[in-house]
Design a protein around this motif. Structure first.
Motif, PDB file in Angstrom:
ATOM      1  N   GLY A  13       1.466   9.329  -6.458  1.00  0.00           N
ATOM      2  CA  GLY A  13       1.902  10.679  -6.119  1.00  0.00           C
ATOM      3  C   GLY A  13       1.460  11.154  -4.754  1.00  0.00           C
ATOM      4  O   GLY A  13       1.416  12.358  -4.497  1.00  0.00           O
ATOM      5  N   ILE A  14       1.148  10.212  -3.867  1.00  0.00           N
ATOM      6  CA  ILE A  14       0.684  10.549  -2.518  1.00  0.00           C
ATOM      7  C   ILE A  14       1.771  10.178  -1.515  1.00  0.00           C
ATOM      8  O   ILE A  14       2.251   9.029  -1.507  1.00  0.00           O
ATOM      9  N   ALA A  15       2.177  11.115  -0.708  1.00  0.00           N
ATOM     10  CA  ALA A  15       3.266  10.885   0.246  1.00  0.00           C
ATOM     11  C   ALA A  15       2.889   9.807   1.255  1.00  0.00           C
ATOM     12  O   ALA A  15       1.781   9.805   1.799  1.00  0.00           O
ATOM     13  N   SER A  16       3.833   8.897   1.518  1.00  0.00           N
ATOM     14  CA  SER A  16       3.629   7.829   2.491  1.00  0.00           C
ATOM     15  C   SER A  16       4.990   7.422   3.045  1.00  0.00           C
ATOM     16  O   SER A  16       6.036   7.729   2.452  1.00  0.00           O
ATOM     17  N   PRO A  17       5.029   6.733   4.184  1.00  0.00           N
ATOM     18  CA  PRO A  17       6.313   6.313   4.750  1.00  0.00           C
ATOM     19  C   PRO A  17       7.080   5.396   3.801  1.00  0.00           C
ATOM     20  O   PRO A  17       6.487   4.655   3.011  1.00  0.00           O
ATOM     21  N   SER A  18       8.408   5.443   3.889  1.00  0.00           N
ATOM     22  CA  SER A  18       9.269   4.561   3.102  1.00  0.00           C
ATOM     23  C   SER A  18       9.586   3.319   3.935  1.00  0.00           C
ATOM     24  O   SER A  18      10.142   3.426   5.034  1.00  0.00           O
ATOM     25  N   ILE A  19       9.222   2.150   3.408  1.00  0.00           N
ATOM     26  CA  ILE A  19       9.428   0.906   4.127  1.00  0.00           C
ATOM     27  C   ILE A  19      10.861   0.412   3.912  1.00  0.00           C
ATOM     28  O   ILE A  19      11.291   0.236   2.769  1.00  0.00           O
ATOM     29  N   GLU A  20      11.571   0.192   4.996  1.00  0.00           N
ATOM     30  CA  GLU A  20      12.961  -0.265   4.916  1.00  0.00           C
ATOM     31  C   GLU A  20      13.048  -1.792   4.882  1.00  0.00           C
ATOM     32  O   GLU A  20      13.882  -2.349   4.164  1.00  0.00           O
ATOM     33  N   GLU A  21      12.191  -2.462   5.658  1.00  0.00           N
ATOM     34  CA  GLU A  21      12.257  -3.917   5.754  1.00  0.00           C
ATOM     35  C   GLU A  21      10.958  -4.447   6.335  1.00  0.00           C
ATOM     36  O   GLU A  21      10.329  -3.800   7.169  1.00  0.00           O
ATOM     37  N   THR A  22      10.565  -5.621   5.866  1.00  0.00           N
ATOM     38  CA  THR A  22       9.440  -6.346   6.482  1.00  0.00           C
ATOM     39  C   THR A  22       9.968  -7.677   7.008  1.00  0.00           C
ATOM     40  O   THR A  22      10.934  -8.234   6.460  1.00  0.00           O
ATOM     41  N   PHE A  23       9.327  -8.212   8.053  1.00  0.00           N
ATOM     42  CA  PHE A  23       9.852  -9.432   8.673  1.00  0.00           C
ATOM     43  C   PHE A  23       8.764 -10.103   9.513  1.00  0.00           C
ATOM     44  O   PHE A  23       7.712  -9.524   9.802  1.00  0.00           O
ATOM     45  N   ASN A  55       0.826  -1.210   0.000  1.00  0.00           N
ATOM     46  CA  ASN A  55       0.000   0.000   0.000  1.00  0.00           C
ATOM     47  C   ASN A  55       0.861   1.262   0.000  1.00  0.00           C
ATOM     48  O   ASN A  55       0.520   2.256  -0.647  1.00  0.00           O
ATOM     49  N   ALA A  56       1.991   1.217   0.711  1.00  0.00           N
ATOM     50  CA  ALA A  56       2.904   2.357   0.716  1.00  0.00           C
ATOM     51  C   ALA A  56       3.456   2.609  -0.687  1.00  0.00           C
ATOM     52  O   ALA A  56       3.516   3.758  -1.151  1.00  0.00           O
ATOM     53  N   HIS A  57       3.840   1.542  -1.363  1.00  0.00           N
ATOM     54  CA  HIS A  57       4.356   1.678  -2.731  1.00  0.00           C
ATOM     55  C   HIS A  57       3.264   2.190  -3.675  1.00  0.00           C
ATOM     56  O   HIS A  57       3.537   3.017  -4.553  1.00  0.00           O
ATOM     57  N   LEU A  58       2.049   1.686  -3.518  1.00  0.00           N
ATOM     58  CA  LEU A  58       0.946   2.120  -4.365  1.00  0.00           C
ATOM     59  C   LEU A  58       0.701   3.612  -4.208  1.00  0.00           C
ATOM     60  O   LEU A  58       0.532   4.335  -5.199  1.00  0.00           O
ATOM     61  N   LEU A  59       0.668   4.084  -2.969  1.00  0.00           N
ATOM     62  CA  LEU A  59       0.440   5.510  -2.731  1.00  0.00           C
ATOM     63  C   LEU A  59       1.525   6.353  -3.392  1.00  0.00           C
ATOM     64  O   LEU A  59       1.236   7.385  -4.011  1.00  0.00           O
ATOM     65  N   LYS A  60       2.768   5.914  -3.281  1.00  0.00           N
ATOM     66  CA  LYS A  60       3.858   6.657  -3.903  1.00  0.00           C
ATOM     67  C   LYS A  60       3.689   6.691  -5.427  1.00  0.00           C
ATOM     68  O   LYS A  60       3.937   7.718  -6.067  1.00  0.00           O
ATOM     69  N   GLN A  61       3.260   5.583  -6.002  1.00  0.00           N
ATOM     70  CA  GLN A  61       3.030   5.536  -7.443  1.00  0.00           C
ATOM     71  C   GLN A  61       1.932   6.503  -7.871  1.00  0.00           C
ATOM     72  O   GLN A  61       1.950   7.038  -8.979  1.00  0.00           O
TER      73      GLN A  61
END
Length: 200
Positions: A69-79, A61-67
């Motif tokens: 043009g909507i600002a969202s947190p940058s995900i560094e890692e999932t685990f 969802n974060a990547h989708l928002l960025k695509q």
């Protein structure tokens, strides 16, 4: 996704500052390196959570928002934190800004100036077929550059078809319920709806 050891998780929780928690434990922790730890306590059956990790949905969802043009947190890692229970997490770089709830509480006049742009922002989301059921003043941030950004968007999805009237109404009903729970009396909800309807 890798599995975080109990020692690593304990180190994060000990050195960090818990920003959000519920009866199940910490949910958001500010780490000493400036990043945030987000823990997803699943309400699903563990086997379903293992198939569809909440941390991965949050990342998508974060990547989708960025695509869009909507600002969202940058995900560094999932685990994984506990694969057996379907407990996942992520490390992300937080958005700089303040929640609109704080803007409204601290300076209602400033918030009223932002109201037309907030209506435009919500209309933009809906126009991009983004259905974010939990949209409210706590997860919309005002950024330093005066744009709006989104956080806490796990339950967001993008429809194949345009949002229907029921979904739009439900979005605003959720906002109304949120205002009631937070006792944010006097919020100009009718004015926001009017400005929303005037958007093209």
């Amino acid at each position: 996704m890798r599995i975080v050891t109990a020692q690593e998780l304990e180190s994060w929780l000990t050195s960090g500052k818990v920003l959000e928690k519920d009866a199940r434990g910490p949910k958001v922790v500010a780490l000493d390196n400036g990043l945030f730890l987000k823990i997803f306590h699943t309400r699903q059956y563990p086997w379903l959570a293992r198939l569809q990790p909440a941390a991965k949905r949050f990342e998508r969802n974060a990547h989708l928002l960025k695509q869009l043009g909507i600002a969202s947190p940058s995900i560094e890692e999932t685990f994984w934190l506990d694969p057996g229970r379907g407990l996942s997490g992520c490390i992300y770089s937080p958005l700089p800004g303040i929640a609109l709830e704080q803007v409204y509480s601290d300076c209602p006049q400033r918030f009223n100036e932002l109201l037309p742009r907030l209506a435009e922002f919500i209309k933009h989301l809906h126009g991009k077929r983004v259905y974010f059921r939990s949209l409210h003043l706590g997860n919309i941030l005002l950024l330093p550059d005066e744009r709006f950004g989104l956080i806490d968007f796990l339950d967001m999805k993008r429809n194949l078809l345009p949002l229907n009237a029921w979904q739009i109404q439900r979005n605003f009903k959720h906002l109304e319920n949120y205002l009631g729970r937070k006792k944010l009396e006097g919020f100009p909800l009718r004015e926001l709806l009017k400005l929303y309807e005037e958007q093209h």
